[in-house]
Write a protein that holds these residues in place. Structure first.
Motif, PDB file in Angstrom:
ATOM      1  N   LYS A  29      61.788  56.117  51.287  1.00  7.19           N
ATOM      2  CA  LYS A  29      60.424  56.640  51.397  1.00  7.19           C
ATOM      3  C   LYS A  29      59.385  56.364  50.259  1.00  7.19           C
ATOM      4  CE  LYS A  29      61.214  60.526  54.687  1.00  7.19           C
ATOM      5  NZ  LYS A  29      61.474  62.089  54.640  1.00  7.19           N
ATOM      6  N   LYS A  30      60.110  56.446  48.945  1.00  2.00           N
ATOM      7  CA  LYS A  30      59.554  56.221  47.537  1.00  2.00           C
ATOM      8  C   LYS A  30      59.025  54.795  47.694  1.00  2.00           C
ATOM      9  CE  LYS A  30      61.452  59.687  44.858  1.00  2.00           C
ATOM     10  NZ  LYS A  30      62.332  60.098  43.381  1.00  2.00           N
ATOM     11  N   ALA A  31      60.168  53.624  48.133  1.00  2.00           N
ATOM     12  CA  ALA A  31      59.790  52.284  47.994  1.00  2.00           C
ATOM     13  C   ALA A  31      58.703  52.059  48.972  1.00  2.00           C
ATOM     14  CB  ALA A  31      61.020  51.785  48.539  1.00  2.00           C
ATOM     15  N   GLN A  32      58.557  52.794  50.106  1.00  2.00           N
ATOM     16  CA  GLN A  32      57.696  52.632  51.020  1.00  2.00           C
ATOM     17  C   GLN A  32      56.122  53.096  50.585  1.00  2.00           C
ATOM     18  OE1 GLN A  32      59.068  54.345  54.779  1.00  2.00           O
ATOM     19  NE2 GLN A  32      60.514  52.801  55.031  1.00  2.00           N
ATOM     20  N   GLN A  33      56.359  54.061  49.720  1.00  2.00           N
ATOM     21  CA  GLN A  33      55.102  54.884  49.291  1.00  2.00           C
ATOM     22  C   GLN A  33      54.423  53.905  48.111  1.00  2.00           C
ATOM     23  OE1 GLN A  33      55.970  58.662  48.407  1.00  2.00           O
ATOM     24  NE2 GLN A  33      56.454  59.442  50.374  1.00  2.00           N
ATOM     25  N   MET A  34      55.324  53.003  47.016  1.00  2.00           N
ATOM     26  CA  MET A  34      54.759  52.270  45.901  1.00  2.00           C
ATOM     27  C   MET A  34      54.029  51.061  46.399  1.00  2.00           C
ATOM     28  SD  MET A  34      58.121  51.974  43.555  1.00  2.00           S
ATOM     29  CE  MET A  34      57.189  50.913  42.412  1.00  2.00           C
ATOM     30  N   PRO A  35      52.694  51.209  46.133  1.00  2.00           N
ATOM     31  CA  PRO A  35      51.571  50.350  46.494  1.00  2.00           C
ATOM     32  C   PRO A  35      52.058  48.789  46.030  1.00  2.00           C
ATOM     33  CG  PRO A  35      50.618  51.741  45.040  1.00  2.00           C
ATOM     34  CD  PRO A  35      52.079  52.173  45.077  1.00  2.00           C
ATOM     35  N   THR A  36      51.579  47.871  46.420  1.00  2.00           N
ATOM     36  CA  THR A  36      51.506  46.493  45.665  1.00  2.00           C
ATOM     37  C   THR A  36      50.603  46.473  44.802  1.00  2.00           C
ATOM     38  OG1 THR A  36      52.527  45.372  47.668  1.00  2.00           O
ATOM     39  CG2 THR A  36      51.360  43.989  46.147  1.00  2.00           C
ATOM     40  N   PRO A  37      50.782  45.723  43.407  1.00  2.04           N
ATOM     41  CA  PRO A  37      49.648  46.029  42.394  1.00  2.04           C
ATOM     42  C   PRO A  37      48.312  44.901  42.790  1.00  2.04           C
ATOM     43  CG  PRO A  37      51.582  44.639  41.599  1.00  2.04           C
ATOM     44  CD  PRO A  37      52.020  45.604  42.845  1.00  2.04           C
ATOM     45  N   PRO A  38      47.276  45.292  42.787  1.00  2.72           N
ATOM     46  CA  PRO A  38      45.939  44.495  43.072  1.00  2.72           C
ATOM     47  C   PRO A  38      46.057  43.267  42.462  1.00  2.72           C
ATOM     48  CG  PRO A  38      45.463  46.239  41.798  1.00  2.72           C
ATOM     49  CD  PRO A  38      46.890  46.532  42.188  1.00  2.72           C
ATOM     50  N   PRO A  39      45.496  42.155  42.977  1.00  3.20           N
ATOM     51  CA  PRO A  39      45.339  40.925  42.256  1.00  3.20           C
ATOM     52  C   PRO A  39      44.725  41.334  41.027  1.00  3.20           C
ATOM     53  CG  PRO A  39      44.903  40.653  44.689  1.00  3.20           C
ATOM     54  CD  PRO A  39      44.812  42.266  44.257  1.00  3.20           C
ATOM     55  N   VAL A  40      44.672  40.402  39.813  1.00  2.66           N
ATOM     56  CA  VAL A  40      44.160  40.504  38.717  1.00  2.66           C
ATOM     57  C   VAL A  40      42.795  39.654  38.586  1.00  2.66           C
ATOM     58  CG1 VAL A  40      44.057  40.255  35.932  1.00  2.66           C
ATOM     59  CG2 VAL A  40      46.214  40.811  37.292  1.00  2.66           C
ATOM     60  N   LEU A  41      41.767  40.373  38.262  1.00  3.19           N
ATOM     61  CA  LEU A  41      40.305  39.769  38.431  1.00  3.19           C
ATOM     62  C   LEU A  41      40.259  38.777  37.121  1.00  3.19           C
ATOM     63  CD1 LEU A  41      37.635  39.319  39.824  1.00  3.19           C
ATOM     64  CD2 LEU A  41      36.659  41.282  38.302  1.00  3.19           C
ATOM     65  N   VAL A  42      39.941  37.472  37.452  1.00  2.00           N
ATOM     66  CA  VAL A  42      39.916  36.522  36.494  1.00  2.00           C
ATOM     67  C   VAL A  42      38.547  35.869  36.687  1.00  2.00           C
ATOM     68  CG1 VAL A  42      42.533  36.572  35.920  1.00  2.00           C
ATOM     69  CG2 VAL A  42      41.338  34.694  37.682  1.00  2.00           C
ATOM     70  N   SER A  43      38.584  34.953  35.456  1.00  2.00           N
ATOM     71  CA  SER A  43      37.622  33.939  35.433  1.00  2.00           C
ATOM     72  C   SER A  43      38.073  32.707  35.370  1.00  2.00           C
ATOM     73  CB  SER A  43      36.189  34.104  34.248  1.00  2.00           C
ATOM     74  OG  SER A  43      35.559  35.247  34.823  1.00  2.00           O
ATOM     75  N   ILE A  44      37.841  31.446  36.118  1.00  2.00           N
ATOM     76  CA  ILE A  44      38.280  30.244  35.668  1.00  2.00           C
ATOM     77  C   ILE A  44      37.388  29.137  35.401  1.00  2.00           C
ATOM     78  CG2 ILE A  44      39.663  28.277  37.007  1.00  2.00           C
ATOM     79  CD1 ILE A  44      40.966  30.623  38.694  1.00  2.00           C
ATOM     80  N   ALA A  45      37.847  28.378  34.468  1.00  5.65           N
ATOM     81  CA  ALA A  45      36.894  27.535  33.909  1.00  5.65           C
ATOM     82  C   ALA A  45      37.569  25.979  33.741  1.00  5.65           C
ATOM     83  CB  ALA A  45      35.866  27.791  32.868  1.00  5.65           C
ATOM     84  N   PRO A  46      36.961  24.834  33.984  1.00  8.75           N
ATOM     85  CA  PRO A  46      37.493  23.538  33.494  1.00  8.75           C
ATOM     86  C   PRO A  46      37.607  23.355  31.924  1.00  8.75           C
ATOM     87  CG  PRO A  46      35.466  23.222  34.355  1.00  8.75           C
ATOM     88  CD  PRO A  46      35.678  24.717  34.535  1.00  8.75           C
ATOM     89  N   VAL A  47      38.549  22.733  31.618  1.00  8.19           N
ATOM     90  CA  VAL A  47      38.397  22.459  30.071  1.00  8.19           C
ATOM     91  C   VAL A  47      37.309  21.567  29.753  1.00  8.19           C
ATOM     92  CG1 VAL A  47      41.207  22.624  29.977  1.00  8.19           C
ATOM     93  CG2 VAL A  47      39.987  20.357  30.279  1.00  8.19           C
ATOM     94  N   GLU A  48      37.084  21.330  28.529  1.00  8.50           N
ATOM     95  CA  GLU A  48      35.626  20.815  28.099  1.00  8.50           C
ATOM     96  C   GLU A  48      36.230  19.541  27.325  1.00  8.50           C
ATOM     97  OE1 GLU A  48      31.806  21.181  25.021  1.00  8.50           O
ATOM     98  OE2 GLU A  48      32.984  22.810  25.706  1.00  8.50           O
ATOM     99  N   VAL A  49      35.874  18.205  27.710  1.00  8.30           N
ATOM    100  CA  VAL A  49      36.107  17.223  26.799  1.00  8.30           C
ATOM    101  C   VAL A  49      34.919  16.708  26.451  1.00  8.30           C
ATOM    102  CG1 VAL A  49      36.889  14.807  27.183  1.00  8.30           C
ATOM    103  CG2 VAL A  49      37.867  16.786  28.626  1.00  8.30           C
TER     104      VAL A  49
END
Length: 379
Positions: A29-49
């Protein structure tokens, strides 16, 4: 009695089975009750050359190109100090005088001895000439002629010896005056008028050049090729490649690279490199310490925000977006910091993307998202 024991053993087994069943049910029951952690909010950027220009910095020491300790070449008492401490002096300028009475007396005596011996030489020459005339008429023994010639040769050698002695004594007279060996700055005198000094031992003062000074710094052996190329290219004093800083103050004149030492120091793996800087305003003094700044240009350098870097046990990493929106750690080798950004020497290349925001909540394999979750609907 045996039946009673069998009854209690069966009861105990049933109780253990029941307890295990209950615990298993609670765990499920506890395993069924533990929620999956939500995705981490991030920002993505290309490297600068980009083409990056920056300064590599090295601790440095200012030193004179020529330094001479002034020592007397004759012994005696200082009779004159002919300069101001710390002043600029010119080549050939009189600096110190040493008592000349003894050396002048020796010179006068040597001149007198030479005069006497020259007179003896004249007499020996006349005697030899006379005996040779008598020998023509067999009026004198051959032995007398030979003795006269020998006396003449001795007189000549004695004159030569006394002339050499006069040169030595005359040199000692000249050495009672100490002159500046070159243009430069003289230090604080270590002797005063009346001080007794000993030839070759007593240090009178130190003179060093000041129109241009050397600046020495150590570079890693892996950079020898780079600096050797700079020497070959003949970087001039008008080039801004080499500058000198003291704290936040930058010396107003540029330097020129002139040489590297003959060998690498095996203890440190570095080699001493020397620059020269003009010193028209006498702002540089031997013994000063500062920072040599070497202007370096990096073509197509990979540059990323410094905040995208994480450190673990002395190594540096960035997070890159992987498959299934999972973050992947990648090790990088860092270069020079450029304000809020930093050059990456190895680990990233043009076209790569990195996570620049939200990295504090990431781990290897963390699920991420770049979309802000929608606010819950109002009831």
């Amino acid at each position: 009695m045996n039946r009673i024991n069998m009854f209690f053993n069966k009861s105990t087994q049933l109780s253990l089975i029941a307890t295990a069943f209950l615990l298993s049910s609670c765990g499920d029951k506890k395993a069924q009750q533990m929620p999956t952690p939500p995705p981490v909010l991030v920002s993505i950027a290309p490297v600068e050359v980009t083409d990056a220009a920056y300064h590599d910095e090295y601790p440095a020491t200012v030193t004179a190109l020529d330094v001479v300790e002034l020592r007397p070449q004759v012994s005696g008492f200082i009779t004159g100090v002919h300069f101001s401490d710390g002043s600029r002096v010119r080549k050939g300028q009189l600096l110190y005088s040493i008592d000349t009475q003894l050396y002048e007396a020796n010179y006068d005596q040597a001149v007198a001895n030479l005069s006497v011996q020259e007179a003896n030489l004249v007499k020996a020459q006349k005697d030899a000439n006379r005996y040779h005339e008598l020998a023509k008429n067999d009026a004198v023994a051959k032995q007398m002629v030979d003795n006269a010639d020998a006396a003449l040769e001795v007189a000549k050698k004695q004159v030569e010896a006394l002339k050499a002695n006069i040169k030595g004594v005359q040199t000692n007279v000249r050495y009672t005056k100490v002159y500046a060996p070159f243009d430069g700055t003289i230090g604080i005198s270590l002797v005063k008028k009346g001080t007794a000094v000993t030839a070759g031992q007593t240090i009178l003062n130190t003179v060093s050049t000041d129109n241009q000074l050397a600046v020495d710094f150590n570079v890693d052996q892996k950079d020898i090729y780079y600096f050797a190329n700079l020497i070959q290219k003949g970087k001039t004093a008008n080039d801004s490649t080499f500058t000198l800083a003291f704290g936040n103050d930058v010396y107003p004149y540029n330097g020129k690279i002139i040489l590297m030492d003959r060998a690498v120091d095996p203890q440190t793996g570095t080699i001493k490199t020397r620059l020269t800087f003009p010193n028209p305003k006498n702002l540089l003094r031997s013994g000063m310490t500062g920072t040599v700044r070497v202007l370096t240009t990096s073509k197509k350098a990979v540059v990323i925000p410094y905040k995208a870097i994480t450190e673990q046990l002395g190594e540096f990493f960035v997070y890159t977006p992987g498959d299934s929106s999972k973050a992947t750690q990648k090790r990088v080798q860092l270069g020079k910091a450029l304000g809020t950004k930093i050059i990456v020497k190895e680990g990233l290349q043009e076209g790569d993307k990195i996570i620049v925001e939200g990295i504090q909540n990431l781990r290897e394999g963390s699920v991420f998202t770049t979309e802000v979750p929608a606010a819950p609907a109002k009831k």
